[in-house]
Design an enzyme around this catalytic site. Structure first.
Site, PDB file in Angstrom:
ATOM      1  N   ARG A  90       4.224  -2.126  11.216  1.00  0.00           N
ATOM      2  CA  ARG A  90       2.870  -2.684  11.332  1.00  0.00           C
ATOM      3  C   ARG A  90       2.981  -4.117  11.812  1.00  0.00           C
ATOM      4  NH1 ARG A  90      -0.405   0.771   7.672  1.00  0.00           N
ATOM      5  NH2 ARG A  90       0.727   2.721   7.958  1.00  0.00           N
ATOM      6  N   HIS A 132       2.689  -7.400   2.453  1.00  0.00           N
ATOM      7  CA  HIS A 132       2.819  -6.822   3.793  1.00  0.00           C
ATOM      8  C   HIS A 132       4.169  -7.119   4.436  1.00  0.00           C
ATOM      9  CE1 HIS A 132      -1.619  -6.705   3.496  1.00  0.00           C
ATOM     10  NE2 HIS A 132      -1.419  -5.555   4.120  1.00  0.00           N
ATOM     11  N   GLU A 152      -2.668  -1.673  -4.058  1.00  0.00           N
ATOM     12  CA  GLU A 152      -2.648  -0.336  -3.451  1.00  0.00           C
ATOM     13  C   GLU A 152      -1.216   0.089  -3.168  1.00  0.00           C
ATOM     14  OE1 GLU A 152      -4.601   0.001   0.497  1.00  0.00           O
ATOM     15  OE2 GLU A 152      -2.862   1.271   0.923  1.00  0.00           O
TER      16      GLU A 152
END
Ligand code: AMO
Length: 435
Positions: free
Chosen positions: A211, A220, A358
């Site tokens: 990503r 991330h 998450e």
């Protein structure tokens, strides 16, 4: 002097060799000289052990992180790790550091910031506590495989150089593929679905996902390990959430049983996975956030703060560390998400949150090719670009669904790491491409 013959053993197994002459090989964790004696703490892949050197052997300086082989009889020593030590009769120095150590490894905690630790990653991973992170992750991944294989899933591998994006957004890394443009795969999504349609019905993959996230967050990575699951003949997202619950329960139990020492270094214990994890539709979650915490959440997905607060709400209600957020609007999910015929505008999808973050997205997929083409068009995608994917649907695709768990995030949450990057061997982010 001739090399003495003896069995090579691991530090962990030293107590089993009491009285025997053995060889240990590893790194000098610490060496203290006391008069005519030197006390060497040797570190190998299994732990630490004490080796005692005397006389001439003790005279030689042994800088930390030298690589050594020591041979000698194993004797009782209550003050040593494992209650035994090796009385060295032969010492071989196999390598010595040729530059100053970036930071010390012999303390319980590493006294260096994350950037310094990551800059000297292979060195830092020698530290027992930092090294334990990848051991815990390896057990999690092993248990993931174990459970799914047991349930009839086939392990697959899908291409990481691909022609199209799958997850929407602009987070694609372009690569030059001979004379054509291509991308690094954001997820194995389309391929895992195609393999379900290939007749395997149940597949899983442990692989990298890419990503091009422009953000500097603690959760991330530009390259992460995606634990993907996809299965046929599911007609409700409930079955998928139940499967993930049982899977996580197995993984957490396995890691507690098999990596107890590593967890202990972080004072961590995987949370109990309840038989049934609470489900909260995203719209209801927004209402709860407003009512309880005066927090406004725009339509669609919860933000980081929203995820944290909704987990707090669930935990305070005595319902544990997990919650499935369900019924996401179509606008916040990729084209393959199955719309809910009973709730116009919503999808049969879910996210799983654990302790405020998450860890999973998943859901039922569209399996009707005409609906899939319409969903692509609705998002401005050109179905022609997805022809090989659509072909499987046109040739008979069962109802199906799946989910993906981010391995680094899961590891970080279990161990209480401040940053998911600490759960990658060589993390990639906006500013880091080496080591
Ligand atoms: P999603 O994009 O939500 O879903 O990714 C699934 C899970 O992967 C992890 N994850 C990340 N971890 C670290 N760094 C990142 N940049 C990153 N992005 C995602 C998270 C996330 O929950 N195809 C769907 C899955 C499916 O529906 O089967 C997908 O990729 O833990």
């Amino acid at each position: 002097m001739a090399v003495q013959t003896s069995t090579r053993v691991l530090t962990r197994d030293l107590p089993q060799h009491l009285g025997a002459v053995v060889t240990l090989m590893g790194w000098v964790h610490r060496c203290r000289h006391l008069g005519k004696l030197a006390f060497l703490i040797l570190r190998d892949r299994s732990g630490l052990a004490q080796a005692v050197l005397e006389g001439e052997l003790a005279a030689r300086p042994l800088p930390e992180e030298s690589v050594v082989a020591v041979t000698g009889p194993v004797a009782l020593e209550p003050r040593a790790p494992g209650g035994v030590e090796i009385r060295v009769t032969q010492l071989r120095v196999l390598a010595e550091p040729t530059r100053p150590l970036p930071f010390e490894l012999h303390r319980k905690e590493v006294r260096a910031g994350l950037e310094v630790v990551l800059e000297h990653r292979a060195f830092g991973l020698r530290h027992p506590k930092l090294g334990a992170v990848l051991r815990v992750q390896a057990e999690l991944v092993h248990a993931f495989r174990e459970y799914l294989r047991d349930q009839g899933f086939l392990e697959v591998r899908t291409p990481k150089i691909v022609a199209t994006g799958t997850e929407g957004g602009a987070s694609l890394f372009p690569v030059q593929y001979f004379d054509r443009p291509a991308y690094l795969a954001q997820s194995p999504q389309l391929y895992k679905q195609m393999l379900v349609g290939a007749g395997y019905e149940r597949v899983f993959e442990v692989g990298p996902a890419y990503r091009a996230e422009d953000s500097h967050t603690t959760r991330h990575l530009a390259e992460f390990t995606s634990l993907d699951v996809e299965m046929a003949f599911v007609e409700s997202e409930e079955e998928l959430m139940d499967l993930e619950t049982a899977l996580l329960r197995h993984m957490f139990r396995a890691v507690a049983e098999r990596a107890g020492e590593c967890l202990a270094l972080w004072r961590a214990e995987p949370p109990e996975v309840p038989d049934r994890i609470e489900r909260i539709p995203v719209r209801e979650a927004r209402e709860i956030l407003l009512r309880r915490y005066r927090k406004l959440t725009p339509e669609g997905d919860l933000d980081t703060e929203g995820e944290r607060l909704i987990c707090r709400y669930v935990a305070e209600a005595g319902k544990g560390s997990f919650v499935f957020i369900t019924q996401y609007p179509e606008s916040s999910r990729p084209f393959y998400a199955c719309p809910d015929p009973d709730r116009p505008g919503l999808t049969r999808t879910f996210d799983l949150l654990m302790n405020g973050t998450e860890i999973t997205s998943g859901g039922l997929r569209i399996h009707d090719p005409a609906l899939l083409v319409a969903a692509m068009r609705k998002r401005g995608l050109q179905p022609e670009h997805f022809a090989p994917y659509l072909e499987v649907f046109e040739l008979g695709m069962p109802p199906h669904g799946g989910f993906a768990i981010g391995a680094e995030r899961l590891t970080a949450l279990i161990l209480g790491l401040a940053n998911a990057k600490e759960a990658a061997a060589f993390p990639r982010d906006r500013s880091r491409l080496t080591p």
